[in-house]
Design a protein around this motif. Structure first.
Motif, PDB file in Angstrom:
ATOM      1  N   ALA A 164      -7.921 -22.316  52.447  1.00 15.02           N
ATOM      2  CA  ALA A 164      -6.720 -23.114  52.215  1.00 15.02           C
ATOM      3  C   ALA A 164      -5.745 -22.293  51.380  1.00 15.02           C
ATOM      4  CB  ALA A 164      -7.080 -24.408  51.478  1.00 15.02           C
ATOM      5  N   PRO A 165      -4.452 -22.423  51.637  1.00 16.95           N
ATOM      6  CA  PRO A 165      -3.479 -21.651  50.866  1.00 16.95           C
ATOM      7  C   PRO A 165      -3.487 -22.068  49.403  1.00 16.95           C
ATOM      8  CG  PRO A 165      -2.378 -23.303  52.200  1.00 16.95           C
ATOM      9  CD  PRO A 165      -3.797 -23.297  52.633  1.00 16.95           C
ATOM     10  N   PRO A 166      -3.466 -21.114  48.492  1.00 12.93           N
ATOM     11  CA  PRO A 166      -3.453 -21.476  47.069  1.00 12.93           C
ATOM     12  C   PRO A 166      -2.121 -22.099  46.664  1.00 12.93           C
ATOM     13  CG  PRO A 166      -3.224 -19.109  47.334  1.00 12.93           C
ATOM     14  CD  PRO A 166      -3.516 -19.658  48.690  1.00 12.93           C
ATOM     15  N   VAL A 167      -2.167 -22.884  45.606  1.00 14.40           N
ATOM     16  CA  VAL A 167      -0.952 -23.488  45.061  1.00 14.40           C
ATOM     17  C   VAL A 167      -0.200 -22.420  44.274  1.00 14.40           C
ATOM     18  CG1 VAL A 167      -0.038 -25.250  43.516  1.00 14.40           C
ATOM     19  CG2 VAL A 167      -2.032 -25.756  44.942  1.00 14.40           C
ATOM     20  N   PRO A 168       1.059 -22.149  44.607  1.00 13.42           N
ATOM     21  CA  PRO A 168       1.805 -21.114  43.873  1.00 13.42           C
ATOM     22  C   PRO A 168       1.928 -21.450  42.397  1.00 13.42           C
ATOM     23  CG  PRO A 168       2.971 -21.786  45.870  1.00 13.42           C
ATOM     24  CD  PRO A 168       1.860 -22.772  45.663  1.00 13.42           C
ATOM     25  N   ALA A 169       1.942 -20.417  41.589  1.00 11.16           N
ATOM     26  CA  ALA A 169       2.120 -20.616  40.157  1.00 11.16           C
ATOM     27  C   ALA A 169       3.517 -21.138  39.880  1.00 11.16           C
ATOM     28  CB  ALA A 169       1.881 -19.301  39.410  1.00 11.16           C
TER      29      ALA A 169
END
Length: 276
Positions: free
Chosen positions: A264-269
């Motif tokens: 799953a794509p990580p949540v951007p900082a």
């Protein structure tokens, strides 16, 4: 017998003879009933792991996408994507979600003896599993994290999960990362940042679902984190294992068995966000 009567009798005899010699009528063949397993879907269906991750992200967004942020004083606070509208478990729309989690897996009262809302983080995890399609036999319906930590310490053949030592196993998407809490944490665990796996016992724990992994970080979503569904960014070593955390002593990883979950794509900082 008259000629007319003889002809009628002869005609009747011919009809009866024809009926006797006609082949029996066969009942029309019926097609087997259609079932979910016999009809291939005309659309892609995510697996149980992917559904757990999607559900966790959905609930996190409903709560305003809060994140756990470390502060200079060492404390951890929750920051929301929209600082003007933080949510709380006792806000009517959010309480309705909490009740869905709790009563989706338990019939015990959610209000404690002092009128307080009982901790619902384990109910949230169990609800995710049910919503993803795991039966009560495949994943416990419970409001206690220990119930499924213990259940999968001795996994049965065909079990989808297995409890593992966080010092030896790197968490993957779809795993549950669990830390010890309260009286379960002794002085040694506070100092080392982890609880000895061999000495795990019944007690207070907290588990989050890993929803993304990237170098140096595992992102996990859990319920009842500062009274909301929140995302935490967990530091990991080069090999992906969780780094010891004295403020969150790692106790176990309830790891998925079998094929890997789709990444799953990580949540951007985010940039600086006021904490609440």
């Amino acid at each position: 017998m008259s000629t007319r009567s003889a002809l009628a009798a002869a005609g009747l005899a011919a009809v009866l003879a024809g009926c006797a010699s006609a082949p029996p009528q066969r009942a029309p063949e019926r097609s087997p009933p259609l079932t979910a397993s016999s009809v291939p879907p005309a659309f892609p269906v995510p697996g149980q792991c992917e559904r757990m991750v999607h559900l966790a992200r959905q609930e996190w967004k409903l709560f305003g996408s809060p994140e756990v942020l470390a502060q200079p004083d060492g404390a951890a606070r929750v920051a929301f994507a929209d600082a003007s509208g933080p949510t709380h478990e006792l806000h009517a729309p959010m309480l309705s979600r909490v009740l869905v989690y709790w009563y989706g897996v338990s019939r015990s009262p959610i209000v404690g003896t002092q009128g307080e809302l009982r901790p619902w983080s384990a109910a949230f995890v169990s609800w995710l599993a049910r919503g993803a399609g795991y039966t009560a036999d495949e994943f416990p319906q419970t409001v206690l994290h220990w119930d499924y930590i213990e259940r999968f310490m001795r996994p049965r053949a065909g079990d989808a999960f297995e409890t593992r030592d966080p010092l030896r196993h790197a968490p993957r998407v779809g795993d549950l990362v669990c830390n010890a809490r309260d009286a379960t944490v002794d002085a040694g665990a506070r100092q080392s940042g982890h609880l000895p796996f061999a000495s795990l016992r019944r007690g207070a724990y907290h588990c989050d679902l890993v929803v993304a992994v990237q170098p140096g970080e595992a992102q996990a979503i859990g319920g009842n984190v500062s009274d909301v569904v929140a995302l935490a960014r967990l530091r990991t070593a080069e090999d992906g294992r969780l780094l010891p955390d004295p403020k969150r002593p790692w106790a176990a990883i309830v790891a998925r068995r079998g094929s890997a979950c789709a990444p799953a794509p990580p949540v951007p900082a985010r940039g600086p966000v006021p904490a609440t």
